[in-house]
Design an enzyme around this catalytic site. Structure first.
Site, PDB file in Angstrom:
ATOM      1  N   SER A 333       0.805  -1.229   0.000  1.00  0.00           N
ATOM      2  CA  SER A 333       0.000   0.000   0.000  1.00  0.00           C
ATOM      3  C   SER A 333       0.833   1.273   0.000  1.00  0.00           C
ATOM      4  CB  SER A 333      -0.935   0.003   1.210  1.00  0.00           C
ATOM      5  OG  SER A 333      -1.894  -1.040   1.085  1.00  0.00           O
ATOM      6  N   CYS A 393      -7.573   2.207   1.919  1.00  0.00           N
ATOM      7  CA  CYS A 393      -8.715   1.450   1.400  1.00  0.00           C
ATOM      8  C   CYS A 393      -8.336   0.749   0.090  1.00  0.00           C
ATOM      9  CB  CYS A 393      -9.898   2.393   1.179  1.00  0.00           C
ATOM     10  SG  CYS A 393     -11.329   1.575   0.456  1.00  0.00           S
TER      11      CYS A 393
END
Length: 660
Positions: A333, A393
């Site tokens: 991420s 997310c």
């Protein structure tokens, strides 16, 4: 009556004798003239030549190796120096039997019997009159052992030398590198005449890359020797003017590393297979370059036996593997800020675009769903771009990747150095993979594997799938975000001190093509999202901002090692074998509210017991603290950190044991 026969002609014989005598006299005279002419030639005409040649037979020229240049950190802390030592050297021309000599030295414990084949190869690869080191850095016991048997080993002698010494041991070893004995491979790249008398050369890191600067210039001295080749003061009554040319030491290097920051990073990662890199975004200076576990480079300067070397290289923790430069990992991420910038650049979404995250993402006509890391809690709800970065997310960035397409992702992320070497000034850098349709076409053989599928793009959107990067590349793109697109080539050497003049020459930073955005406001959106990672109540690393006197921006990441199927429960780290646990990543820069932040950091911990924000994040903050805080602030933060750790340990110890 027959005529009388003359038996002997005395007159003829006399004439013949006289003729022969004259011929012999002429020959003798010619020979005497030739001898006289030769004597005149040798003693008069060629007098100077043969005097010099005769002098050369009793004068030996011995090289004087130069002192190797020092390596210091940016503040002058010594990282590599030179220390006096004694080494055992062998001259093949003076050794009656090389095999017997080496076996004898092994018998008295000065060399390892397993090393004899390699030593013989090295000795025979040198000139017959060269002194070849066969034992480096002898201790007192070894010196005494050889001295007692010295008469048994003609051609072998103890020589005082200055050898490389690393006062801080394994600290910074993967940046500095190490020196070792000159090998056959080294001879192919080195001018061996420049290394007469030298025994060591750089093998890795700065020591190898800057070998020409560090080595210096070899000197020489003339020695008067007797018929046995031993050095003497005089031969008979004659005195000889002996020439000595002093060597010139190598130049000193000032690294960009801040040893205090380096030490804190190493302490924070001790016991882990991990790496950490800190960069100054304003010029590319590397402030810390850490790969753990590490090794002591003094072992190589002293000379490793074959058994010691095998033990080091076969260590399953791989201490000699430079994870910061050569480790290749999915960026996880940490890539999401770049994905957000790409989405804004190509206009596939706006900063205000929202996505409702239920924990699953589906492509049309694809039955397999992609899960969010927060799937077990039902996802993140409604998120815009800033909140998607702060909460990390996955669903939001699955959709962004799908809208962008892999080739747009490739083209934009390439601006940040992904998929190509950063150009750091030490050898051995790996590049990782920045996938594209062309990359897949060129790297697979089976026709069905050459096709790029939409699902491949989805995984790349969160830094998984085919995408991979080195910790150095991750730190580099983090520094580029911090500098709002300005890029500098990472470097470890910031200045060189000329040993002759004492002048310190600072090396200018090397600018790289900047990462561009059509809308400069895109940087504000992404940086605000990264600030929220550490400051917003919903940020994945919100604990990092507690008691923080400056503003830090960050991004957590987790690189999957073990993948669960869509219908399987995601197991926690404690339920997996260590080698199947995810890697924890964290990137950060600070002060985040400054026009140009002073430090950018990337931390990668292999098979970590916790996630990027929880495990790697505190390590990154401690590294940033060590650079930005005053000594008083640092001590205060350390006191609070230790108190919090002690309290957490006490709470854990007071919990009742769970009965399984």
């Amino acid at each position: 009556m027959s005529r009388p026969v003359r038996i002997k002609d005395h007159h003829a014989e006399q004439r013949l004798f006289v003729q022969r005598a004259i011929a012999a006299a002429i020959l003798i005279a010619l020979a005497i003239c030739a001898v006289i002419a030769r004597l005149v030639w040798l003693q008069v005409v060629k007098y100077d030549y043969f005097v010099n040649l005769s002098q050369g037979n009793r004068i030996k020229i011995e090289p004087i190796p130069p002192n190797r240049g020092l390596i210091l950190d940016r503040n002058g802390v010594p990282l590599a120096t030179n220390a006096p030592s004694y080494q055992l050297e062998l001259r093949r021309e003076q050794v009656p039997d090389l095999d017997v000599t080496l076996q004898g030295l092994a018998g008295i414990g000065l060399i390892d019997a397993d090393d004899i084949p390699a030593l013989k190869k090295d000795i025979r690869g040198r000139r017959i009159f060269d002194a070849v080191p066969i034992k480096l850095q002898m201790n007192d016991e070894e010196l005494a052992r050889f001295a007692a048997r010295r008469y048994d080993y003609p051609g072998v002698d103890i020589t005082p030398r200055l050898t490389r010494f690393y006062p801080l041991g394994e600290s910074s070893v993967h940046a500095i590198g190490y020196v070792g004995a000159i090998s056959e491979d080294d001879k192919k790249s080195l001018n061996i005449d420049d290394y007469a008398g030298s025994t060591l050369t750089g093998k890795n890191g700065v020591e190898k890359q800057y070998e020409k600067e560090l080595h210096g210039t070899t000197g020489l001295q003339q020695l008067l020797v007797n018929a046995q080749g031993r050095s003497v003061d005089r031969i008979g009554r004659s005195q000889v003017d002996l020439v000595r040319k002093e060597p010139i030491a190598g130049n000193d290097l000032f690294l960009t590393i801040d040893q205090h920051v380096q030490q804190i990073a190493e302490e924070s990662l001790r016991g882990q297979r991990a790496s950490a890199i800190a960069i100054d975004p304003s010029n590319g200076d590397i402030l810390a370059f850490v790969s753990t576990p590490a090794f002591d480079p003094n072992l190589f300067a002293r000379g490793l036996s074959r058994a010691q070397y095998v033990a080091l290289t076969d260590n399953p923790e791989r201490p000699m593997f430079d994870r910061a430069l050569r480790g290749v990992y999915p960026p996880g991420s940490t890539i999401k800020p770049l994905m957000a910038l790409a989405a804004l650049e190509y206009g596939v979404v706006t900063p205000q675009h929202t996505e409702f995250c239920r924990g699953l993402f589906r492509l049309p006509r694809v039955s397999r769903p992609w899960r969010d890391w927060n799937f077990d809690k039902g996802g993140h709800g409604t998120v815009d771009m800033g909140k998607a970065i702060a909460t990390s997310c996955d669903v939001y960035f699955y959709d962004v990747a799908n809208l962008l397409g892999i080739d747009h992702i490739h083209d934009y992320l390439a601006q940040f150095g992904m998929g190509s070497p950063t150009g750091i000034d030490i050898p051995g850098e790996k590049t990782g993979i920045l996938p594209s349709t062309a990359w897949k076409r060129n790297n697979f053989r089976q026709p069905e594997m050459k096709v790029w599928y939409p699902g491949d793009t989805i995984s790349v959107g969160i830094g998984q799938g085919y995408m991979s990067a080195t910790p150095l590349q991750i730190a580099h793109f983090t520094a580029t975000i911090a500098a709002r697109g300005e890029r500098f080539q990472p470097r470890l050497v910031g200045a060189i001190r000329n040993v002759r003049t004492g002048e310190i020459k600072k090396l200018p930073p090397v600018m790289l093509p900047p990462a561009k955005t059509a809308d400069p406001g895109a940087w504000d959106v992404v940086i605000k999202g990264m600030i929220d990672v550490t400051n917003a109540p919903y940020g994945t690393a919100r604990a990092l901002s507690v008691n923080l006197p400056y503003q830090i921006a960050g991004k957590s990441g987790t690189a999957q090692v073990f993948k669960a199927a869509a219908n399987q429960r995601v197991r926690k780290a404690g339920e997996l074998q260590e080698h199947l646990r995810d890697h924890a990543l964290f990137v950060a820069f600070a002060p985040a509210d400054a026009p140009m932040p002073k430090i950018a950091v990337a931390v990668v911990v292999e098979n970590a017991p916790g996630g990027g924000g929880a495990f790697a994040g505190p390590i990154a903050r401690r590294i940033v603290d060590s650079y930005l805080l005053t000594p008083e602030q640092w001590e205060e933060q350390e006191t609070k950190r230790k108190a919090a750790a002690a309290a957490a340990a006490q709470r854990a110890a007071s919990r009742p044991a769970r009965a399984d």
